[in-house]
Design a protein around this motif. Structure first.
Motif, PDB file in Angstrom:
ATOM      1  N   ALA A   1      -8.907  -9.442   6.691  1.00 50.34           N
ATOM      2  CA  ALA A   1      -8.446 -10.829   6.710  1.00 50.34           C
ATOM      3  C   ALA A   1      -7.729 -11.184   5.411  1.00 50.34           C
ATOM      4  CB  ALA A   1      -9.625 -11.772   6.937  1.00 50.34           C
ATOM      5  N   ALA A   2      -8.176 -10.605   4.293  1.00 45.10           N
ATOM      6  CA  ALA A   2      -7.544 -10.894   3.008  1.00 45.10           C
ATOM      7  C   ALA A   2      -6.096 -10.407   2.987  1.00 45.10           C
ATOM      8  CB  ALA A   2      -8.338 -10.247   1.881  1.00 45.10           C
ATOM      9  N   VAL A   3      -5.834  -9.289   3.668  1.00 41.73           N
ATOM     10  CA  VAL A   3      -4.461  -8.778   3.745  1.00 41.73           C
ATOM     11  C   VAL A   3      -3.599  -9.723   4.575  1.00 41.73           C
ATOM     12  CG1 VAL A   3      -3.020  -6.834   4.466  1.00 41.73           C
ATOM     13  CG2 VAL A   3      -5.275  -6.412   3.469  1.00 41.73           C
ATOM     14  N   ASP A   4      -4.158 -10.276   5.639  1.00 41.36           N
ATOM     15  CA  ASP A   4      -3.409 -11.230   6.464  1.00 41.36           C
ATOM     16  C   ASP A   4      -3.056 -12.484   5.667  1.00 41.36           C
ATOM     17  OD1 ASP A   4      -3.590  -9.538   8.642  1.00 41.36           O
ATOM     18  OD2 ASP A   4      -5.439 -10.459   9.404  1.00 41.36           O
ATOM     19  N   VAL A   5      -3.981 -12.939   4.847  1.00 41.30           N
ATOM     20  CA  VAL A   5      -3.707 -14.106   4.003  1.00 41.30           C
ATOM     21  C   VAL A   5      -2.592 -13.785   3.016  1.00 41.30           C
ATOM     22  CG1 VAL A   5      -4.663 -15.619   2.219  1.00 41.30           C
ATOM     23  CG2 VAL A   5      -6.027 -15.052   4.235  1.00 41.30           C
ATOM     24  N   TYR A   6      -2.655 -12.602   2.423  1.00 41.88           N
ATOM     25  CA  TYR A   6      -1.616 -12.211   1.450  1.00 41.88           C
ATOM     26  C   TYR A   6      -0.261 -12.074   2.144  1.00 41.88           C
ATOM     27  CZ  TYR A   6       0.159 -10.027  -2.842  1.00 41.88           C
ATOM     28  OH  TYR A   6       0.856  -9.746  -4.001  1.00 41.88           O
ATOM     29  N   ARG A   7      -0.256 -11.597   3.368  1.00 44.74           N
ATOM     30  CA  ARG A   7       0.986 -11.514   4.135  1.00 44.74           C
ATOM     31  C   ARG A   7       1.623 -12.898   4.242  1.00 44.74           C
ATOM     32  NH1 ARG A   7       3.527  -8.308   7.933  1.00 44.74           N
ATOM     33  NH2 ARG A   7       1.867  -6.735   7.853  1.00 44.74           N
TER      34      ARG A   7
ATOM     35  N   CYS B   1      -6.024   1.300  10.361  1.00 37.63           N
ATOM     36  CA  CYS B   1      -7.356   1.619   9.831  1.00 37.63           C
ATOM     37  C   CYS B   1      -7.547   1.085   8.423  1.00 37.63           C
ATOM     38  CB  CYS B   1      -7.607   3.127   9.853  1.00 37.63           C
ATOM     39  SG  CYS B   1      -6.690   4.041   8.606  1.00 37.63           S
ATOM     40  N   GLY B   2      -6.422   0.772   7.768  1.00 37.16           N
ATOM     41  CA  GLY B   2      -6.513   0.180   6.439  1.00 37.16           C
ATOM     42  C   GLY B   2      -6.686   1.171   5.306  1.00 37.16           C
ATOM     43  N   GLY B   3      -7.152   2.374   5.576  1.00 32.52           N
ATOM     44  CA  GLY B   3      -7.327   3.379   4.542  1.00 32.52           C
ATOM     45  C   GLY B   3      -6.151   4.340   4.527  1.00 32.52           C
TER      46      GLY B   3
ATOM     47  N   THR C   1       0.375  -3.257  -4.942  1.00 34.24           N
ATOM     48  CA  THR C   1      -0.275  -2.194  -4.164  1.00 34.24           C
ATOM     49  C   THR C   1      -1.698  -2.513  -3.733  1.00 34.24           C
ATOM     50  OG1 THR C   1      -1.228  -1.029  -6.072  1.00 34.24           O
ATOM     51  CG2 THR C   1       1.068  -0.488  -5.470  1.00 34.24           C
ATOM     52  N   GLY C   2      -2.319  -3.509  -4.316  1.00 33.87           N
ATOM     53  CA  GLY C   2      -3.707  -3.802  -3.991  1.00 33.87           C
ATOM     54  C   GLY C   2      -4.705  -3.050  -4.839  1.00 33.87           C
ATOM     55  N   ARG C   3      -4.205  -2.220  -5.760  1.00 29.49           N
ATOM     56  CA  ARG C   3      -5.072  -1.482  -6.691  1.00 29.49           C
ATOM     57  C   ARG C   3      -4.606  -1.794  -8.105  1.00 29.49           C
ATOM     58  NH1 ARG C   3      -7.918   3.200  -8.261  1.00 29.49           N
ATOM     59  NH2 ARG C   3      -9.256   3.997  -6.601  1.00 29.49           N
ATOM     60  N   PRO C   4      -5.511  -1.907  -9.089  1.00 28.69           N
ATOM     61  CA  PRO C   4      -5.064  -2.237 -10.442  1.00 28.69           C
ATOM     62  C   PRO C   4      -4.065  -1.229 -10.983  1.00 28.69           C
ATOM     63  CG  PRO C   4      -7.449  -2.462 -10.258  1.00 28.69           C
ATOM     64  CD  PRO C   4      -6.983  -1.787  -9.001  1.00 28.69           C
ATOM     65  N   ALA C   5      -2.929  -1.728 -11.438  1.00 29.94           N
ATOM     66  CA  ALA C   5      -1.881  -0.887 -12.004  1.00 29.94           C
ATOM     67  C   ALA C   5      -1.186  -1.667 -13.110  1.00 29.94           C
ATOM     68  CB  ALA C   5      -0.868  -0.467 -10.934  1.00 29.94           C
ATOM     69  N   ARG C   6      -0.837  -0.984 -14.182  1.00 31.49           N
ATOM     70  CA  ARG C   6      -0.200  -1.653 -15.315  1.00 31.49           C
ATOM     71  C   ARG C   6       1.321  -1.592 -15.187  1.00 31.49           C
ATOM     72  NH1 ARG C   6      -1.906  -3.628 -19.859  1.00 31.49           N
ATOM     73  NH2 ARG C   6      -3.961  -2.631 -19.700  1.00 31.49           N
TER      74      ARG C   6
ATOM     75  N   ALA D   1      -7.939  -6.856  -3.191  1.00 29.32           N
ATOM     76  CA  ALA D   1      -8.286  -5.458  -3.458  1.00 29.32           C
ATOM     77  C   ALA D   1      -8.148  -4.716  -2.145  1.00 29.32           C
ATOM     78  CB  ALA D   1      -9.702  -5.358  -4.004  1.00 29.32           C
ATOM     79  N   ALA D   2      -6.939  -4.252  -1.864  1.00 34.62           N
ATOM     80  CA  ALA D   2      -6.660  -3.683  -0.540  1.00 34.62           C
ATOM     81  C   ALA D   2      -5.579  -2.615  -0.651  1.00 34.62           C
ATOM     82  CB  ALA D   2      -6.223  -4.784   0.423  1.00 34.62           C
TER      83      ALA D   2
END
Length: 364
Positions: free
Chosen positions: A80-86, A106-108, A275-280, A296-297
Motif C-alpha cells: 500500500a505504501a508503494v501505491d501511495v508513493y505512486r 511480488c514486490g521482491g 529506489t526505496g533503499r537508502p542511497a547517497r 522502504a520498498a
C-alpha cells in the motif's frame, strides 16, 4: 586462481562496481591494466547481459577483475505504501511526459541471482563480490571449489562476522560516506535519520577486531592521503567509486559526471526517493521533494521511478536524476582511469613518506 587478496592487483586500489551502466568493461579494463582491480556490476542486468560484459572485458584485458552480484530481496511487506508513493509521483509523470513504471507483482527481486551464479561457476572469474546481504555457505563454498575469491559488502561488525562465518574470503567495509546504495544486509527503516551509520575509519577498526579475514575499505575516498589512512587503519585494499565515476571510461551520464563538481550541488544525502533503499546522492530537487515520503520498498520504488529518471536525463534535467555520489564528490578529477590510478599511487607514496618521516622524528 589466487588465494590472497593482494595477488589480484599491483596497487591497493579497487574500482567500485557501480550498477546502472557506470562500471562497464572499458572502465574495469583500464583500472586493472593500471595495476588496480577493476569490477563489473552485474546488478540490474540479465544473466546473459552479465556474461556478454565478461566476454568483452576479457577481450580488453588479461589482468584479474571482479564481478559484483546483488543478493535476492524479500517480498514487500507493505504494498500500500508503494501505491501511495505512486500517487505522490503523478506530477513528475506529467512533467516528464512519461508513465510511471510497473512494479513487480511480488514486490521482491532475485535479479537473476541463480542464473548468474550458474554462469560464474561454469566459467569462473577471479573475484566475485556480493551486496545487500550475505550468501549461504553453500554458495561461497561452491565458488571456493572453482577457485573464485569471494568478498561480501558489510556495514557493521555483526555483518562482517556473518560473512566470515559463511565462508567469505574477505569483506568490503562500507562507511556511511559512500556514494550509491548502502550495502546493509537488512534494510531497516527504523534506522533512517538516526545517525546509525558508521564512519569508515571507525568501521575498519571495529571490523578488524571482529573478524580475521582481510578488509577492503570503501566510503568517500578520493585522494592518496585518505587511502594511506584507510590502509594504516587496517584495510588491505581500498575501493573507490565516485573518484572513477567522472573518468571518460565510466558509463555514467554526462550530466551526472558534470554534477559532481558543479557548485550548484553542494552536499549529498541518504535517500529512498529513487529506489526505496537508502542511497547517497547529490541533493537535487527530486531528492528534496520526495525523499521525506519515499517508502522502504526496494526494488519496487526503483521500478516505479525508472522511466522518470531516464526521461529527466533525456531532457537534460539533472534535478530529476539519481546523482549517486560519495561525500568527497567535489574532489573528483576528470582524468583517464589509468592516469587516476597512477596519480593516486603517487599521492599514496607521498603520504606514506610523510608518515615515515613523522614516525622517525617522533622516535628521535
Amino acid at each position: 586462481m589466487s588465494t590472497a587478496l593482494t595477488d589480484f592487483c599491483r596497487h591497493p586500489i579497487v574500482q567500485a562496481p557501480m550498477a546502472g551502466g557506470v562500471s562497464r568493461p572499458e572502465l574495469a579494463a583500464a583500472v586493472s591494466d593500471a595495476g588496480g582491480l577493476g569490477f563489473l556490476a552485474a546488478g540490474y542486468k540479465t544473466a546473459d547481459g552479465m556474461y556478454q560484459e565478461i566476454k568483452r572485458l576479457r577481450g580488453l584485458t588479461g589482468r584479474p577483475f571482479g564481478v559484483n552480484l546483488f543478493m535476492p530481496q524479500p517480498p514487500l511487506a507493505d504494498t500500500a505504501a508503494v501505491d501511495v508513493y505512486r500517487d505522490q509521483l503523478a506530477g513528475e509523470a506529467t512533467w516528464y511526459e512519461t508513465p510511471l513504471g510497473e512494479v513487480d507483482a511480488c514486490g521482491g527481486s532475485d535479479d537473476g541471482f541463480e542464473a548468474k551464479l550458474a554462469i560464474l561457476r561454469e566459467d569462473p572469474v577471479p573475484v566475485v563480490s556480493f551486496v545487500f546481504g550475505c550468501p549461504s555457505r553453500a554458495v561461497l563454498d561452491a565458488f571456493a571449489a572453482v577457485g573464485t575469491y569471494t568478498i561480501v559488502t558489510v556495514t557493521t561488525p555483526a555483518e562482517a562476522q556473518a560473512a566470515q562465518w559463511s565462508g567469505a574470503d574477505a569483506v568490503c567495509v562500507q562507511g556511511i560516506e559512500a556514494g550509491g546504495h548502502q550495502g546493509t544486509h537488512r534494510d531497516d527503516p527504523q534506522a533512517d535519520g538516526t545517525g546509525a551509520g558508521i564512519g569508515l575509519l571507525s568501521l575498519i577498526a571495529q571490523v578488524r577486531e571482529a573478524v580475521q579475514i582481510p578488509v577492503v575499505a570503501a566510503g568517500g575516498l578520493m585522494r592518496g592521503a585518505q587511502i594511506a589512512a584507510a590502509l594504516t587503519a587496517g584495510a588491505t585494499l581500498v575501493q573507490l567509486g565516485t573518484a572513477f565515476l567522472i573518468t571518460p571510461e565510466s558509463g555514467a551520464h554526462e550530466l551526472h559526471k558534470r554534477a559532481l563538481t558543479n557548485p550548484l550541488f553542494t552536499r549529498t544525502e541518504l535517500t529512498r526517493a529513487f529506489t526505496g533503499r537508502p542511497a547517497r546522492g547529490l541533493a537535487n530537487r527530486f531528492l528534496r521533494e520526495h525523499g521525506p515520503y519515499a517508502p522502504a520498498a526496494y526494488p519496487a520504488v526503483h521500478q516505479l521511478t525508472s522511466g522518470l529518471r531516464k526521461a529527466a536525463a533525456k531532457a537534460g534535467d539533472a534535478q530529476g536524476m539519481a546523482l549517486w555520489a560519495g561525500q568527497g564528490h567535489r574532489m573528483a578529477r576528470e582524468l583517464p582511469a589509468g592516469e587516476l590510478v597512477e596519480l593516486l599511487m603517487s599521492e599514496l607514496d607521498a603520504a606514506r613518506g610523510g608518515l615515515d618521516r613523522d614516525g622517525a622524528g617522533d622516535a628521535a
